[in-house]
Scaffold this active site. Structure first.
Site, PDB file in Angstrom:
ATOM      1  N   LYS A 269      -5.665  -0.014   0.220  1.00 52.33           N
ATOM      2  CA  LYS A 269      -4.669  -0.084  -0.933  1.00 52.33           C
ATOM      3  C   LYS A 269      -5.572  -0.382  -2.054  1.00 52.33           C
ATOM      4  O   LYS A 269      -6.579  -1.383  -1.970  1.00 52.33           O
ATOM      5  CB  LYS A 269      -3.645  -1.187  -0.777  1.00 52.33           C
ATOM      6  CG  LYS A 269      -2.814  -1.470  -2.121  1.00 52.33           C
ATOM      7  CD  LYS A 269      -1.682  -2.438  -1.497  1.00 52.33           C
ATOM      8  CE  LYS A 269      -0.702  -2.242  -0.776  1.00 52.33           C
ATOM      9  NZ  LYS A 269       0.418  -3.022  -0.571  1.00 52.33           N
TER      10      LYS A 269
ATOM     11  N   GLU B 108      -1.872  -0.885   9.045  1.00 53.38           N
ATOM     12  CA  GLU B 108      -2.229  -0.497  10.405  1.00 53.38           C
ATOM     13  C   GLU B 108      -1.070   0.295  11.025  1.00 53.38           C
ATOM     14  O   GLU B 108      -1.854   1.202  11.897  1.00 53.38           O
ATOM     15  CB  GLU B 108      -2.300  -1.816  11.049  1.00 53.38           C
ATOM     16  CG  GLU B 108      -3.163  -2.941  11.112  1.00 53.38           C
ATOM     17  CD  GLU B 108      -2.810  -3.918   9.687  1.00 53.38           C
ATOM     18  OE1 GLU B 108      -2.061  -3.495   8.790  1.00 53.38           O
ATOM     19  OE2 GLU B 108      -3.342  -5.090   9.684  1.00 53.38           O
TER      20      GLU B 108
ATOM     21  N   GLU C  19       6.158  -4.021  -3.687  1.00 51.23           N
ATOM     22  CA  GLU C  19       5.312  -3.265  -3.299  1.00 51.23           C
ATOM     23  C   GLU C  19       6.106  -1.903  -2.832  1.00 51.23           C
ATOM     24  O   GLU C  19       5.543  -0.768  -3.078  1.00 51.23           O
ATOM     25  CB  GLU C  19       4.426  -3.705  -2.491  1.00 51.23           C
ATOM     26  CG  GLU C  19       3.505  -4.826  -2.598  1.00 51.23           C
ATOM     27  CD  GLU C  19       2.481  -5.286  -1.482  1.00 51.23           C
ATOM     28  OE1 GLU C  19       1.362  -5.024  -1.371  1.00 51.23           O
ATOM     29  OE2 GLU C  19       2.981  -6.106  -0.662  1.00 51.23           O
TER      30      GLU C  19
END
Length: 120
Positions: A99, A73, A22
């Site tokens: 996302k 977060e 990612e």
């Protein structure tokens, strides 16, 4: 009068996530921001100096989205801190960060976080 400025569903390609792939490949994200403050004077004056520029808010979001993080977060918290530092007149900030189509084995539009902060 309650006054709120908002930026709705700005799209970014960024490198947030727990998995190494990612952070290497990146993903698409959507950010919405709501900022509460008294801009009633700007309603009367029609002067940019009497309000918070949403262009400036966008630059804050863009800057924070460019810093890779493992957790959404963390990114959302940075956006809130930056908004409150730059614009102390703000009374509350809400950030929604998602996302798009996250890698969790589900066919969904997005998953993410929403933080609401009241500036004291």
């Amino acid at each position: 009068m309650k006054t709120t400025l908002f930026i709705d569903q700005v799209r970014f390609h960024a490198f947030h996530g727990v998995m190494p792939q990612e952070r290497a490949v990146g993903a698409d994200f959507t950010v919405s921001l709501r900022v509460e403050y008294d801009f009633s004077h700007a309603v009367e004056t029609d002067d940019l100096a009497d309000t918070v520029s949403y262009a400036d808010l966008y630059e804050i979001i863009k800057t924070e989205m460019a810093i890779p993080s493992r957790l959404l977060e963390h990114v959302a918290g940075r956006v809130i801190r930056s908004v409150c530092d730059r614009f102390p007149q703000v009374s509350a900030v809400t950030v929604r960060l998602a996302k798009d189509n996250p890698p969790m084995g589900a066919d969904c539009r997005g998953a993410g976080v929403e933080l609401h902060y009241i500036n004291k």
